[in-house]
Design a protein around this motif. Structure first.
Motif, PDB file in Angstrom:
ATOM      1  N   ILE A  30       0.853  -1.208   0.000  1.00 27.47           N
ATOM      2  CA  ILE A  30       0.000   0.000   0.000  1.00 27.47           C
ATOM      3  C   ILE A  30       0.884   1.251   0.000  1.00 27.47           C
ATOM      4  N   ARG A  31       0.499   2.266  -0.752  1.00 29.07           N
ATOM      5  CA  ARG A  31       1.121   3.591  -0.654  1.00 29.07           C
ATOM      6  C   ARG A  31       0.091   4.554  -0.083  1.00 29.07           C
ATOM      7  N   LEU A  32       0.559   5.474   0.771  1.00 31.03           N
ATOM      8  CA  LEU A  32      -0.371   6.422   1.406  1.00 31.03           C
ATOM      9  C   LEU A  32      -0.346   7.763   0.690  1.00 31.03           C
ATOM     10  N   TYR A  33      -1.491   8.414   0.618  1.00 29.48           N
ATOM     11  CA  TYR A  33      -1.595   9.754   0.026  1.00 29.48           C
ATOM     12  C   TYR A  33      -2.487  10.616   0.907  1.00 29.48           C
ATOM     13  N   SER A  34      -2.003  11.820   1.233  1.00 29.37           N
ATOM     14  CA  SER A  34      -2.787  12.722   2.083  1.00 29.37           C
ATOM     15  C   SER A  34      -3.982  13.242   1.309  1.00 29.37           C
ATOM     16  N   VAL A  35      -5.083  13.364   1.993  1.00 31.37           N
ATOM     17  CA  VAL A  35      -6.288  13.923   1.374  1.00 31.37           C
ATOM     18  C   VAL A  35      -6.087  15.440   1.230  1.00 31.37           C
ATOM     19  N   ASN A  39      14.597   8.165  -7.321  1.00 32.61           N
ATOM     20  CA  ASN A  39      14.519   7.984  -5.867  1.00 32.61           C
ATOM     21  C   ASN A  39      15.260   9.121  -5.174  1.00 32.61           C
ATOM     22  N   HIS A  40      15.334   9.031  -3.849  1.00 30.91           N
ATOM     23  CA  HIS A  40      15.924  10.143  -3.097  1.00 30.91           C
ATOM     24  C   HIS A  40      17.415  10.319  -3.398  1.00 30.91           C
ATOM     25  N   ASN A  41      18.041   9.292  -4.013  1.00 29.45           N
ATOM     26  CA  ASN A  41      19.463   9.426  -4.376  1.00 29.45           C
ATOM     27  C   ASN A  41      19.643   9.909  -5.815  1.00 29.45           C
ATOM     28  N   SER A  49      17.261   7.006 -11.556  1.00 30.64           N
ATOM     29  CA  SER A  49      16.007   6.898 -12.303  1.00 30.64           C
ATOM     30  C   SER A  49      15.237   5.659 -11.880  1.00 30.64           C
ATOM     31  N   ILE A  50      13.973   5.834 -11.546  1.00 32.19           N
ATOM     32  CA  ILE A  50      13.083   4.704 -11.248  1.00 32.19           C
ATOM     33  C   ILE A  50      11.683   5.116 -11.719  1.00 32.19           C
ATOM     34  N   LYS A  51      10.793   4.148 -11.803  1.00 30.99           N
ATOM     35  CA  LYS A  51       9.409   4.491 -12.134  1.00 30.99           C
ATOM     36  C   LYS A  51       8.550   4.025 -10.963  1.00 30.99           C
ATOM     37  N   GLY A  52       8.247   4.921 -10.053  1.00 29.88           N
ATOM     38  CA  GLY A  52       7.462   4.553  -8.870  1.00 29.88           C
ATOM     39  C   GLY A  52       6.115   3.979  -9.285  1.00 29.88           C
ATOM     40  N   PRO A  53       5.794   2.756  -8.881  1.00 28.17           N
ATOM     41  CA  PRO A  53       4.568   2.120  -9.392  1.00 28.17           C
ATOM     42  C   PRO A  53       3.285   2.854  -9.001  1.00 28.17           C
ATOM     43  N   ALA A  54       3.178   3.283  -7.739  1.00 27.56           N
ATOM     44  CA  ALA A  54       1.903   3.862  -7.305  1.00 27.56           C
ATOM     45  C   ALA A  54       1.715   5.263  -7.877  1.00 27.56           C
ATOM     46  N   SER A  55       2.748   6.094  -7.793  1.00 28.03           N
ATOM     47  CA  SER A  55       2.579   7.483  -8.239  1.00 28.03           C
ATOM     48  C   SER A  55       2.374   7.541  -9.754  1.00 28.03           C
ATOM     49  N   ASN A  56       3.092   6.679 -10.510  1.00 19.95           N
ATOM     50  CA  ASN A  56       2.895   6.689 -11.970  1.00 19.95           C
ATOM     51  C   ASN A  56       1.525   6.162 -12.347  1.00 19.95           C
ATOM     52  N   LEU A 106      -6.571  14.316  -4.250  1.00 21.62           N
ATOM     53  CA  LEU A 106      -5.198  13.998  -3.852  1.00 21.62           C
ATOM     54  C   LEU A 106      -4.243  14.904  -4.622  1.00 21.62           C
ATOM     55  N   THR A 107      -3.057  15.113  -4.060  1.00 18.62           N
ATOM     56  CA  THR A 107      -1.994  15.858  -4.743  1.00 18.62           C
ATOM     57  C   THR A 107      -0.852  14.869  -4.922  1.00 18.62           C
ATOM     58  N   VAL A 108      -0.642  14.391  -6.146  1.00 17.52           N
ATOM     59  CA  VAL A 108       0.308  13.285  -6.332  1.00 17.52           C
ATOM     60  C   VAL A 108       1.459  13.696  -7.242  1.00 17.52           C
ATOM     61  N   LYS A 109       2.675  13.415  -6.759  1.00 12.80           N
ATOM     62  CA  LYS A 109       3.856  13.690  -7.588  1.00 12.80           C
ATOM     63  C   LYS A 109       4.287  12.408  -8.278  1.00 12.80           C
ATOM     64  N   ARG A 110       4.511  12.515  -9.598  1.00 15.53           N
ATOM     65  CA  ARG A 110       5.017  11.359 -10.351  1.00 15.53           C
ATOM     66  C   ARG A 110       6.478  11.144  -9.953  1.00 15.53           C
ATOM     67  N   VAL A 111       6.760   9.994  -9.333  1.00 17.85           N
ATOM     68  CA  VAL A 111       8.134   9.729  -8.892  1.00 17.85           C
ATOM     69  C   VAL A 111       8.897   9.062 -10.035  1.00 17.85           C
ATOM     70  N   THR A 112       9.931   9.777 -10.513  1.00 14.15           N
ATOM     71  CA  THR A 112      10.741   9.255 -11.627  1.00 14.15           C
ATOM     72  C   THR A 112      12.181   9.022 -11.187  1.00 14.15           C
ATOM     73  N   THR A 123       6.375  13.254   7.159  1.00  7.51           N
ATOM     74  CA  THR A 123       7.300  13.397   6.026  1.00  7.51           C
ATOM     75  C   THR A 123       7.579  12.029   5.430  1.00  7.51           C
ATOM     76  N   TYR A 124       7.896  12.015   4.148  1.00 12.53           N
ATOM     77  CA  TYR A 124       8.077  10.737   3.441  1.00 12.53           C
ATOM     78  C   TYR A 124       9.183  10.828   2.417  1.00 12.53           C
TER      79      TYR A 124
HETATM   80  C1  FAD Z   1       1.591   9.527   5.438  1.00  9.31           C
HETATM   81  C2  FAD Z   1       2.050   9.690   3.991  1.00  9.31           C
HETATM   82  C3  FAD Z   1       1.418  10.589   3.177  1.00  9.31           C
HETATM   83  C4  FAD Z   1       1.825  10.747   1.842  1.00  9.31           C
HETATM   84  N1  FAD Z   1       1.198  11.668   1.049  1.00  9.31           N
HETATM   85  C5  FAD Z   1       1.593  11.842  -0.232  1.00  9.31           C
HETATM   86  C6  FAD Z   1       0.943  12.824  -1.060  1.00  9.31           C
HETATM   87  O1  FAD Z   1       0.010  13.525  -0.634  1.00  9.31           O
HETATM   88  N2  FAD Z   1       1.383  12.944  -2.357  1.00  9.31           N
HETATM   89  C7  FAD Z   1       2.444  12.186  -2.856  1.00  9.31           C
HETATM   90  O2  FAD Z   1       2.764  12.347  -4.040  1.00  9.31           O
HETATM   91  N3  FAD Z   1       3.060  11.262  -2.080  1.00  9.31           N
HETATM   92  C8  FAD Z   1       2.656  11.065  -0.805  1.00  9.31           C
HETATM   93  N4  FAD Z   1       3.289  10.114  -0.020  1.00  9.31           N
HETATM   94  C9  FAD Z   1       4.324   9.282  -0.654  1.00  9.31           C
HETATM   95  C10 FAD Z   1       3.645   8.079  -1.353  1.00  9.31           C
HETATM   96  O3  FAD Z   1       3.052   7.240  -0.383  1.00  9.31           O
HETATM   97  C11 FAD Z   1       4.622   7.219  -2.140  1.00  9.31           C
HETATM   98  O4  FAD Z   1       5.715   6.892  -1.318  1.00  9.31           O
HETATM   99  C12 FAD Z   1       5.151   7.901  -3.394  1.00  9.31           C
HETATM  100  O5  FAD Z   1       4.085   8.261  -4.278  1.00  9.31           O
HETATM  101  C13 FAD Z   1       6.092   6.947  -4.149  1.00  9.31           C
HETATM  102  O6  FAD Z   1       5.405   5.754  -4.440  1.00  9.31           O
HETATM  103  P1  FAD Z   1       5.764   4.941  -5.758  1.00  9.31           P
HETATM  104  O7  FAD Z   1       5.089   3.625  -5.682  1.00  9.31           O
HETATM  105  O8  FAD Z   1       5.520   5.767  -6.971  1.00  9.31           O
HETATM  106  O9  FAD Z   1       7.333   4.750  -5.646  1.00  9.31           O
HETATM  107  P2  FAD Z   1       8.122   3.806  -4.623  1.00  9.31           P
HETATM  108  O10 FAD Z   1       8.644   2.634  -5.357  1.00  9.31           O
HETATM  109  O11 FAD Z   1       7.290   3.514  -3.422  1.00  9.31           O
HETATM  110  O12 FAD Z   1       9.251   4.777  -4.146  1.00  9.31           O
HETATM  111  C14 FAD Z   1      10.303   5.084  -4.967  1.00  9.31           C
HETATM  112  C15 FAD Z   1      11.290   5.991  -4.276  1.00  9.31           C
HETATM  113  O13 FAD Z   1      10.796   7.337  -4.293  1.00  9.31           O
HETATM  114  C16 FAD Z   1      10.869   7.914  -3.016  1.00  9.31           C
HETATM  115  N5  FAD Z   1       9.777   8.919  -2.889  1.00  9.31           N
HETATM  116  C17 FAD Z   1       8.589   8.803  -2.274  1.00  9.31           C
HETATM  117  N6  FAD Z   1       7.866   9.921  -2.401  1.00  9.31           N
HETATM  118  C18 FAD Z   1       8.614  10.770  -3.113  1.00  9.31           C
HETATM  119  C19 FAD Z   1       8.422  12.085  -3.577  1.00  9.31           C
HETATM  120  N7  FAD Z   1       7.295  12.762  -3.335  1.00  9.31           N
HETATM  121  N8  FAD Z   1       9.422  12.662  -4.293  1.00  9.31           N
HETATM  122  C20 FAD Z   1      10.557  11.988  -4.564  1.00  9.31           C
HETATM  123  N9  FAD Z   1      10.790  10.734  -4.146  1.00  9.31           N
HETATM  124  C21 FAD Z   1       9.853  10.136  -3.438  1.00  9.31           C
HETATM  125  C22 FAD Z   1      10.740   6.722  -2.104  1.00  9.31           C
HETATM  126  O14 FAD Z   1      11.271   7.018  -0.826  1.00  9.31           O
HETATM  127  C23 FAD Z   1      11.560   5.675  -2.820  1.00  9.31           C
HETATM  128  O15 FAD Z   1      12.944   5.865  -2.610  1.00  9.31           O
HETATM  129  C24 FAD Z   1       2.902   9.959   1.313  1.00  9.31           C
HETATM  130  C25 FAD Z   1       3.547   9.038   2.161  1.00  9.31           C
HETATM  131  C26 FAD Z   1       3.133   8.904   3.474  1.00  9.31           C
HETATM  132  C27 FAD Z   1       3.863   7.922   4.358  1.00  9.31           C
END
Ligand code: FAD
Length: 408
Positions: free
Chosen positions: A195-200, A224-226, A229-236, A216-222, A407-408
Motif C-alpha cells: 500500500i502507498r499512502l496519500y494525504s487527502v 529515488n531520493h538518491n 532513475s526509477i518508475k514509482g509504481p503507485a505514483s505513476n 489527492l496531490t500526487v507527484k510522479r516519482v521518476t 514526512t516521506y
Molecule cells: C503519510 C504519507 C502521506 C503521503 N502523502 C503523499 C501525497 O500527498 N502525495 C504524494 O505524491 N506522495 C505522498 N506520499 C508518498 C507516497 O506514499 C509514495 O511513497 C510515493 O508516491 C512513491 O510511491 P511509488 O510507488 O511511486 O514509488 P516507490 O517505489 O514507493 O518509491 C520510490 C522511491 O521514491 C521515493 N519517494 C517517495 N515519495 C517521493 C516524492 N514525493 N518525491 C521523490 N521521491 C519520493 C521513495 O522514498 C523511494 O525511494 C505519502 C507518504 C506517506 C507515508
C-alpha cells in the motif's frame, strides 16, 4: 484483516423531517423514484438511491441534503424513516476503527512521524476520525472524475490534482488523514505491491461541497531520493489515471495529524511540494466554514524549487492576506538566492515566536523527509531569540497535540 459483509459501511441519504416542507420537489426530481412519502414524511429508499444528487439543488429548504454513515445491513428502513420526528444522530460505527491497521500502514505511518520526536495526540478539539474502514480484502472502489497537472507544462516536476468520487460508498475523511492506494500488478519479486499512502487534499465535506468525493496531490516519482532513475509504481499509476477509471482505495488512516476545531485556534503550516495536500484541505475547510474571527490565524510556509513547481501556487496567491499569511520559499529561482522554508521561518521569527507561545496554535509539517531538520533548527533559533527553549518546548507541544510531522 478483512471485515465480514455484515459490517460493510454505506452512506445513506436521508431527509430532515423537521425542515422538510413536504413540497414534493424531491420526489418529482428523482430520476429513479427513490424518494417516496406517506402522510407524515418524505423519505429516501436506501435500496434504490444511487446518491446522484439530482434532488439536492431543487430542494427549497436543504432538508434533502442529509447523510448518515450506516452499517449497510442495518440501513434505516422506509418504515423507520416514516416514524421520525427528527433525524437520528450519527451513530458511532463500532468495529471498523478497532481493527488492526495493515502492517504496511503501521510501518509507513511510524516512518512518516519519526521526525516528530514521539507520539502526539490529536488536538483536543479535533473531530473524531474514522480509520481503517476499507481493507485490502475489501477496498472501496472510487471513480476518477478529474486528473490535471498542477505544475507548469515546461517543468520537470509532474504534480497532479486527482479527484476521486465514491458514489454511494461511505468514505468519511477529515483534513490531515491519508488514504491507501494499491497499485495493480506485482513487484520485481512477483508479489502484490504494498500500500502507498496519500494525504487527502480536500476538506471533509468533499472536493466540491457536499459531494462524496475527495482529492489527492500526487507527484510522479521518476527518481529515488538518491537521484537514480526509477518508475514509482503507485505514483505513476495514479498520475496516468483517466477520467472514468476505477481505483481500489483502502483506509482512511491517521488519527492525530488533525486540525483543531475550536474558535480562535490557529494553524502554523510548513510544507514542501505535495506536503501541501493536508494544508490545502485544512485551509479550504477554514475558508468554507469558519468566519475569520472564529477561526484564528493561518500562517503558511511553502517551499518548492520554482513557482512553476509549486502545487496550488495560483489559488494561494489569491487568498485574502487577512485570511492566511502565505510565505513562499524557492530554492532554484534563476537569478535569485536559494531560499528554503527554514529561511522564511527565520525571516518571520517574531510572528513564528508568537504562534509557538500561543496554546491555541497548532503546528503541521509535511513534505519530503529532508525538510525536517532545517525546520527544527529554525524553530530552535526562533526560540533562542524570543525567550523560549526549544528542547523544553517541543515535548510540551507534542504532549498537547500541538506539533505534527508527516514526512516521506
Ligand atoms: C503519510 C504519507 C502521506 C503521503 N502523502 C503523499 C501525497 O500527498 N502525495 C504524494 O505524491 N506522495 C505522498 N506520499 C508518498 C507516497 O506514499 C509514495 O511513497 C510515493 O508516491 C512513491 O510511491 P511509488 O510507488 O511511486 O514509488 P516507490 O517505489 O514507493 O518509491 C520510490 C522511491 O521514491 C521515493 N519517494 C517517495 N515519495 C517521493 C516524492 N514525493 N518525491 C521523490 N521521491 C519520493 C521513495 O522514498 C523511494 O525511494 C505519502 C507518504 C506517506 C507515508
Amino acid at each position: 484483516m478483512g471485515r465480514d459483509d455484515s459490517a460493510e459501511i454505506a452512506r445513506q441519504h436521508v431527509i430532515d423531517p423537521e425542515i422538510c416542507i413536504r413540497c414534493n420537489t424531491c420526489e418529482e426530481t428523482c430520476p429513479i423514484k427513490a424518494v417516496t412519502h406517506d402522510s407524515r414524511n418524505y423519505v429516501v429508499d436506501f435500496n434504490i438511491c444511487r446518491g446522484c444528487g439530482d434532488c439536492i439543488a431543487p430542494c427549497p429548504t436543504g432538508a434533502i441534503d442529509n447523510w448518515r454513515q450506516v452499517v449497510k445491513a442495518k440501513a434505516y428502513t422506509l418504515e423507520e424513516q416514516f416514524s421520525w420526528d427528527s433525524l437520528p444522530p450519527q451513530e458511532e460505527l463500532a468495529g471498523a476503527a478497532d481493527a488492526a491497521l495493515p502492517d504496511d500502514v503501521e510501518r509507513l505511518t511510524q516512518e512518516a512521524r519519526a521526525g516528530q520526536g514521539g507520539t502526539a495526540p490529536a488536538p483536543w478539539s479535533a473531530e473524531t476520525p474514522r480509520v481503517n474502514l476499507y481493507s485490502l480484502q475489501k477496498p472501496a472502489i472510487a471513480t476518477v472524475t478529474a486528473n490535471f497537472k498542477l505544475t507548469d507544462e515546461g517543468s520537470s516536476s509532474d504534480i497532479r490534482h486527482i479527484i476521486l468520487d465514491f458514489g454511494n460508498t461511505a468514505f468519511p475523511v477529515l483534513e490531515g488523514q491519508s488514504i491507501g492506494v494499491i497499485p495493480p500488478g506485482t513487484d520485481a519479486n512477483g508479489k502484490p505491491h504494498h500500500i502507498r499512502l496519500y494525504s487527502v487534499a480536500s476538506p471533509r465535506d468533499g472536493e466540491k461541497p457536499n459531494h462524496n468525493n475527495l482529492s489527492l496531490t500526487v507527484k510522479r516519482v521518476t527518481e529515488n531520493h538518491n537521484g537514480q532513475s526509477i518508475k514509482g509504481p503507485a505514483s505513476n499509476y495514479l498520475c496516468d489515471l483517466k477520467k472514468g477509471d476505477q481505483v481500489k482505495i483502502v483506509g482512511p488512516y491517521g488519527s492525530s495529524f488533525l486540525m483543531p476545531n475550536h474558535p480562535g485556534s490557529s494553524l502554523l503550516m510548513i510544507c514542501t511540494g505535495t506536503g501541501s495536500a493536508p494544508m490545502r484541505a485544512m485551509t479550504e475547510y477554514r475558508r468554507r466554514h469558519m468566519a475569520q474571527k472564529e477561526g484564528g490565524a493561518l500562517m503558511l510556509f511553502f517551499g518548492a524549487r520554482r513557482p512553476g513547481e509549486l502545487p496550488y501556487f495560483g489559488p494561494l496567491t489569491k487568498l485574502p492576506k487577512d485570511f492566511i499569511d502565505v510565505n513562499f520559499a524557492f530554492s532554484r529561482e534563476p537569478g535569485k538566492p536559494k531560499t528554503y522554508v527554514q529561511d522564511m521561518i527565520r525571516a518571520r521569527a517574531a510572528d513564528v515566536a508568537r504562534f509557538l507561545k500561543d496554546d491555541n496554535c497548532y503546528i503541521y509539517i509535511c513534505g519530503l523527509k529532508g525538510m525536517e531538520d532545517g525546520v527544527k533548527v529554525a524553530f530552535r533559533e526562533v526560540c533562542d531569540g524570543h525567550g523560549m527553549n526549544w528542547d523544553a518546548l517541543q515535548p510540551e507541544l507534542l504532549a498537547k497535540g500541538r506539533f505534527h510531522v508527516e514526512t516521506y
